[in-house]
Design an enzyme around this catalytic site. Structure first.
Site, PDB file in Angstrom:
ATOM      1  CG  HIS A   1     -50.059  93.600  13.576  1.00 18.28           C
ATOM      2  ND1 HIS A   1     -51.086  94.039  12.926  1.00 18.28           N
ATOM      3  CD2 HIS A   1     -49.134  94.513  14.031  1.00 18.28           C
ATOM      4  CE1 HIS A   1     -51.007  94.996  13.125  1.00 18.28           C
ATOM      5  NE2 HIS A   1     -50.204  95.523  13.833  1.00 18.28           N
TER       6      HIS A   1
ATOM      7  NE  ARG B 188     -52.120  96.334  18.324  1.00 16.42           N
ATOM      8  CZ  ARG B 188     -51.395  97.888  17.150  1.00 16.42           C
ATOM      9  NH1 ARG B 188     -50.995  99.100  18.293  1.00 16.42           N
ATOM     10  NH2 ARG B 188     -50.761  97.059  16.759  1.00 16.42           N
TER      11      ARG B 188
ATOM     12  NE  ARG C 147     -45.589 102.951  13.836  1.00 17.79           N
ATOM     13  CZ  ARG C 147     -44.947 103.817  14.505  1.00 17.79           C
ATOM     14  NH1 ARG C 147     -44.173 105.005  13.785  1.00 17.79           N
ATOM     15  NH2 ARG C 147     -44.607 103.715  15.794  1.00 17.79           N
ATOM     16  CB  THR C 148     -52.136  99.709  13.996  1.00 22.22           C
ATOM     17  OG1 THR C 148     -50.854  99.445  13.317  1.00 22.22           O
ATOM     18  CG2 THR C 148     -53.414  98.361  13.274  1.00 22.22           C
TER      19      THR C 148
ATOM     20  CE  LYS D  24     -67.481 104.472  33.687  1.00 22.79           C
ATOM     21  NZ  LYS D  24     -68.366 104.660  33.375  1.00 22.79           N
TER      22      LYS D  24
HETATM   23  C1  NCD Z   1     -45.941  96.441  15.934  1.00 17.84           C
HETATM   24  C2  NCD Z   1     -46.939  95.836  16.704  1.00 17.84           C
HETATM   25  O1  NCD Z   1     -48.251  96.765  17.193  1.00 17.84           O
HETATM   26  O2  NCD Z   1     -46.794  94.707  17.212  1.00 17.84           O
HETATM   27  N1  NCD Z   1     -46.110  97.823  15.582  1.00 17.84           N
HETATM   28  C3  NCD Z   1     -47.313  98.816  14.772  1.00 17.84           C
HETATM   29  O3  NCD Z   1     -48.091  97.184  13.943  1.00 17.84           O
HETATM   30  N2  NCD Z   1     -47.004  99.595  14.002  1.00 17.84           N
HETATM   31  C4  NCD Z   1     -44.466  96.588  16.766  1.00 17.84           C
HETATM   32  C5  NCD Z   1     -44.243  96.637  17.752  1.00 17.84           C
HETATM   33  O4  NCD Z   1     -44.950  96.909  18.243  1.00 17.84           O
HETATM   34  O5  NCD Z   1     -43.287  96.623  17.963  1.00 17.84           O
END
Ligand code: NCD
Length: 314
Positions: free
Chosen positions: A135, A105, A55-56, A83
């Protein structure tokens, strides 16, 4: 707004409301046949993902593209990171390509702060999830979704009660939501087994309890968290998935304890049958799919406000 978005705590109430209000306008765009705006034409946005994401990652990509930015998506798998290339050398490569924003991320808490503070990158750094830490854009999209349903598009979350349930210890979503929702005036209650609450939770701007049922009757919304097995949630923190789900899972019986107007949220990905039953996830109260739609508008708003330089302080 500050130049980087690293923590939900970076946002003042005015900043957060500005993002949410901008997102309201941008969401209207997603109903039009042509969804694109020329706002970030010629700007480069890099999606730097060291950790898996569905999703993100696609949400940021869609957001940047709808604003006409050039988007480079970089996932650690298949890159020179596998690597052994360091975060610093990766950052310097992105800088050499002229990235105006880097969305990062990373499995390590603090990696986006390091990128932002080390001076390796001139552009804005946006934290898309760092370890168990934060987040912030997830919290913004959650606040946006709550506001739409509980307070009207541009309403106020003051005094609204949000209950966040589950693996708080490993959840960057819970941490960012606790900060942002309290900045917006909402009352947050965390519900978790004692083993899944972080040390020092007493200093968070929230209440907490170990019992779910009594917390439901007064909730305007419940946010269910995934049990984060990849971070060690699961093994050792509770006896079994069945036991967890019996004590902390949202099922039809628990849903019936909620007030009629209350919503159910989940950031995804869901463990159906563990923290949430399929019946609840697919019910009329669930806004889980809408959270994803709103995520694009909220991330567009963040990119727009950070990159167009409107109101940012350097
Ligand atoms: C979350 C994350 O990655 O922190 N999900 C997300 O960003 N949609 C929560 C999760 O992974 O449970």
């Amino acid at each position: 707004m500050k130049r980087h978005l690293l923590s939900a705590g970076d946002l003042s109430r005015d900043d957060a409301v500005r993002v949410l209000d901008t997102a309201v306008e941008l969401l209207a765009l997603s109903d039009r046949p042509i969804k694109k705006l020329p706002t970030l034409r010629g700007r480069t946005v890099v999606n730097l993902f060291f950790e898996d994401s569905t999703r993100t990652r696609i949400s940021f990509e869609a957001a940047a593209k709808r604003l006409s930015a050039d988007v480079i998506t970089f996932s650690a798998k298949g890159s020179s990171v596998s690597k052994g290339e360091s975060l610093k050398d990766t950052a310097l490569t992105l800088q050499a390509m002229g990235a105006d924003a880097v969305i990062v991320r990373h499995q390590s808490s603090g990696a986006p702060h390091r990128l932002a503070s080390a001076g390796w990158i001139d552009g804005s750094v946006i934290n898309a999830g760092d370890g168990t830490h934060e987040h912030p854009t997830q919290a913004l999209l959650d606040a946006f979704t709550l506001r739409r349903h509980l307070a009207g598009d541009t309403g106020d979350l003051e005094g609204r009660r949000v209950t966040i349930v589950g693996d708080v210890l490993h959840s960057r979503v819970a941490r960012s939501n606790a900060l942002l929702l309290s900045t917006l005036g909402a009352e947050v209650t965390l519900v978790a087994p004692p083993t899944l609450l972080p040390v020092g939770v007493g200093s968070w701007p929230v209440e907490y309890t170990y019992a779910l049922d009594p917390a439901l009757a007064k909730a305007d919304a419940v946010m269910m968290l995934r049990v984060q097995r990849e971070r060690g949630g699961g093994g050792g923190f509770f006896p079994s998935s069945r036991e967890y789900s019996r004590r902390y899972g949202m099922d039809a019986r628990r849903m019936s304890l909620l007030p009629d107007h209350a919503l159910v949220l989940h950031p995804g990905p869901m463990n159906r049958g563990v923290e949430i039953s399929a019946e609840v996830a697919d019910s009329a109260r669930s806004v889980i799919v809408e959270q994803v739609t709103n995520g694009v508008a909220v991330r567009m708003a963040v990119l727009y406000l950070l990159l167009s330089g409107e109101g940012t302080t350097r």
